[in-house]
Design an enzyme around this catalytic site. Structure first.
Site, PDB file in Angstrom:
ATOM      1  N   HIS A   1      17.431 -26.458 -90.976  1.00 20.90           N
ATOM      2  CA  HIS A   1      18.660 -27.116 -90.548  1.00 20.90           C
ATOM      3  C   HIS A   1      18.996 -28.348 -91.373  1.00 20.90           C
ATOM      4  O   HIS A   1      20.164 -28.734 -91.460  1.00 20.90           O
ATOM      5  CB  HIS A   1      18.580 -27.501 -89.075  1.00 20.90           C
ATOM      6  N   GLY A   2      18.001 -29.009 -91.917  1.00 22.79           N
ATOM      7  CA  GLY A   2      18.322 -30.201 -92.684  1.00 22.79           C
ATOM      8  C   GLY A   2      17.092 -30.801 -93.316  1.00 22.79           C
ATOM      9  O   GLY A   2      15.967 -30.569 -92.881  1.00 22.79           O
TER      10      GLY A   2
END
Lengths: 300, 491
Positions: free
Chosen positions: B341-342
């Protein structure tokens, strides 16, 4: 990891017989509902004056100022000014638009005021954030002015922020609550007199962007009046900012001390949240400002 | 280009008109439509930053040629394995450099070595959609290597007939098709490739498309974009002075916002795909009705969870190599899923926390780890839904607040026990969370819905659904929030 549920396939296209007609009717009904709301808003004035979000509140004021007829005056400021609705001024016999922007700076309000080809003749400029520079919220608002949606809103009233059903409901609920409670009285100052005018020389300069917009306003023949609004205190305790008074004098601008006007008129402040004026107090403040403008007070 | 922008609307109108009105009437229309959609998708992708095409083009080239090599019969098993390894490394290298270089350098290199390096690494732009198309690229090369996957017959037919361009264009469309290109759903080749072909206007599933588009745009533009005005208060320093009740309400509000934002996007993607004659699998299945974290991951971002299951969890051994290995696999998969996700440790912690939850649930379920059959309703299930929703909501804080100290401060403030909520915030959260709650209530009332359908008949149901969708469209037109990007664009 446990296996997720079986992947669900979408229903086959064949399941949607006559789906095209159905989809078209659905879309037409949705658009017709919106058009109906627009007609209702335009015909009955059944529109929101406040909104549940800062952005939409600001869009209501922006659209009213930009798309409406040229007002005699415009009140430019923060959310404190935002409570002094045009309707209150209208009741006092004066057309004053409102660019009291929630979460944005006064300099942005002034830029928006100038963005009309025929800006209002009189600017009432709230002093609270006059010396502060624009931030992200301001950039978002200025971008919204150039957005296609805003242009569309000028042609289709249903698409304006003031026609949002949730904002219309919010405006009505808030008005009902204000009528019911009447607001809370202002608070005593923590340290009386801390913002009183001082005798020593005061710096009257503003950030470059503010100076530029003020110069443009002057060049456009606008009469600028700095306005000090009630800010959570009792009117008798409110002290106007020395910097703003000196800045107004240095530039030959007018000056209005609203708490002082309220105090002299025997009108007390009442706040919804300790900072923003409740509806009755805001209406009184608007009435007193209108009286001052009519009597031409505040002219240097 | 954002789906909720006027530019996209104009783009869509032009592409749609040309796709069916001009390209669809050419003599070699099947292939022409595919190539046209690829070209339109590249324009869509490059609209903000044309330089990103270099990266996407490289990915297309590598995965296209690699799949061709893997799918053919000629190379031996050893060579195929080496090709697959190279393709996996190339795909991962791209995402590692553009997405994780800064995080890896910060973590692995000593402080003095970072002085000159960090500013440069911070300047590396994050190519939009790289997480999504990299996973799609990986899925097609792994599927091609395994040779056992259904749905690859069109590829084999292209090879048998010597139609290399058609083969490549199928892969390009699979990877670039604009509805799923920048934020999913993560489409799998065997779900998509067999759909590629000539499309006719009269075959469009208009009802399905309109249903998905209106619901999706409503969730995004009305629910998520309005809720974001309230949940901005979660950002420091705004939350510090707020009451516990307000903080809790904001936490729930953010849960509804992130669902409305991402599920809205997925529905729009599905609707757009249908306009061009394609179908995607659903990506969200009423996730806040989950009575456990295990169930949550079968309902939330389904295309990611199935990808992680098929290409990571199962190859790692899944649950077949004993309890200890199963727990390790769970941790690892969820840790990496979080990092997907990041490029921040907060995402890894978020994933790991979910992994711990999954492991605890598995341990509680007993030795076989299989979920016990649940009754449709009952107090226990509702309690499970309540607990799961609260755990999931609390963990979303790691999405909203990348700084751990802020997360801890927020949780501490939640426990202060002070009451009261500003009327404006309460109104905003209540009005725009309500549709998400009703949407889930509708999803949870499957048996009731079926009874109504049987009693009222299809015609009445369709009428009611039509009225509801018309009202949603009316609200999209009149009650949208301030326009903003989709939350999952940053991933």
């Amino acid at each position: 990891m446990n296996a997720p549920a079986d992947r669900m396939e979408n229903p086959p296209a064949a399941a949607y017989d006559a789906g095209g007609v159905w989809a078209l009717v659905v879309c037409l009904c949705g658009v017709a509902l919106a058009a109906g709301l627009g007609a209702l808003a335009a015909g009955s004035g059944w529109r929101a004056q406040l909104a549940e979000t800062n952005f939409q509140s600001n869009m209501i004021r922006l659209a009213d100022y930009r798309h409406g007829p040229r007002p005699h005056a415009v009140l430019i400021g923060t959310s404190l000014s935002g409570r002094l609705l045009p309707g209150y001024f209208r009741e006092a016999g004066m057309e004053v638009a409102n660019l009291g922007l929630d979460g944005a700076m006064v300099v942005t309000g002034m830029e928006i005021a100038l963005s009309r080809p025929d800006p209002a003749l009189v600017w009432l400029v709230e002093t609270r954030t006059l010396g502060q520079e624009a931030g992200a919220n301001d950039a978002q608002l200025l971008a919204a002015l150039d957005d296609f949606s805003f242009w569309l809103g000028a042609r289709f009233p249903a698409l304006q922020a003031s026609a949002r059903p949730s904002s219309i409901l919010y405006t009505r609920m808030k008005a009902a609550k204000d009528r019911r409670t009447g607001g809370r009285p202002g608070a005593a100052p923590a340290s009386p007199g801390t913002s009183a005018p001082v005798a020593s020389p005061v710096d009257t300069s503003f950030p470059p962007a503010t100076e530029r917009v003020l110069a443009q306003a002057r060049a456009a023949g606008v009469r600028v009046i700095f306005v000090h609004l009630p800010d959570g205190r009792r009117v008798a305790d409110s002290q106007p900012p020395a910097h703003a008074i000196a800045a107004a004098e240095a530039r030959g601008f007018g000056w209005l001390d609203v708490p002082k006007l309220m105090s002299e008129a025997g009108v007390e402040t009442a706040y919804t949240d300790g900072l923003h004026l409740a509806a009755p107090a805001a209406a009184n403040a608007a009435r007193l400002i209108a009286q001052e403008l009519r009597s031409d007070a505040g002219r240097p | 280009m954002l789906f909720n922008s006027w530019v996209f609307l104009a783009f869509l109108a032009v592409v749609f008109a040309l796709y069916y009105g001009v390209i669809g009437r050419l003599p070699w229309r099947g292939m022409a439509q595919v190539l046209f959609l690829v070209a339109a998708s590249l324009v869509f992708y490059a609209y903000e930053n044309p330089w990103l095409l270099i990266l996407l083009g490289t990915s297309l080239l590598i995965n296209g040629l690699g799949t061709r090599l893997l799918i053919s019969e000629s190379p031996g098993q050893g060579q195929r394995r080496r090709v697959l390894a190279a393709l996996v490394i190339l795909n991962l290298a791209g995402i590692a450099f553009f997405k994780y270089a800064s995080l890896l350098a910060n973590t692995l290199l000593p402080g003095t070595a970072l002085d000159g390096l960090l500013p440069m690494l911070h300047d590396i732009p994050l190519p939009i959609g790289i997480s999504f198309y990299t996973f799609e690229g990986l899925s097609i090369v792994i599927d091609a290597y395994q040779r056992r996957v259904k749905g690859f017959e069109p590829f084999r037919q292209d090879i048998r007939e010597g139609k290399e361009w058609r083969f490549q264009s199928r892969i390009w469309l699979f990877m670039t098709f604009f509805p799923h290109l920048v934020a999913g759903p993560i489409v799998r080749a065997h779900d998509f490739v067999h759909q590629i072909g000539h499309k006719r206007l009269r075959e469009i599933d208009w009802a399905g498309a309109v249903r998905c588009l209106i619901t999706g745009f409503f969730l995004k533009m009305v629910c998520a974009d309005n809720l974001k005005e309230a949940t901005a208060l979660i950002d420091p320093p705004h939350f510090e002075g707020l009451s516990s009740l307000t903080l809790l309400a904001l936490l729930y509000g953010f849960s509804f916002q992130i669902f409305a934002d991402f599920a809205g996007y997925s529905l729009i993607a599905m609707g757009l795909a249908r306009l061009f004659g394609y179908q995607f699998c659903i990506n969200f299945n009423f996730p806040y009705l989950s009575a456990s974290l295990t169930e949550f991951w079968t309902r939330w971002h389904i295309s990611l969870s199935t990808w992680l299951r098929d290409y990571l969890y199962i190859p790692l051994g899944g649950s077949r190599r004993g309890a200890a290995r199963t727990y390790v696999n769970l941790f690892l998969v969820m840790f990496l899923g979080g990092l997907w996700h990041g490029a921040a440790w907060s995402y890894a912690v978020w994933g790991t926390a979910h992994g711990i939850g999954l492991a605890v649930e598995r341990a509680l379920r007993g030795p076989d780890g299989r979920p016990k059959p649940r009754a449709g309703g009952g107090l226990k299930r509702w309690l499970g839904i309540f607990i799961t929703f609260n755990v999931v909501s609390l963990l979303w804080l790691l999405f909203k607040l990348p700084d751990f100290s802020d997360v801890l401060a927020y949780v501490k403030a939640l426990g202060r026990g002070t009451g009261g909520i500003a009327p404006q915030t309460a109104y905003l959260l209540a009005v725009f969370s309500a549709p998400v709650i009703l949407y889930h209530a509708w999803g949870g009332a499957g048996a009731f819905r079926e009874r109504v359908r049987q009693r009222a008949g299809t015609r009445v149901i369709r009428l009611v659904e039509g009225v509801l969708l018309a009202v949603l469209l009316f609200l999209i037109l009149t009650n949208s929030g301030s326009p903003g990007a989709f939350i999952y664009f940053q991933f």
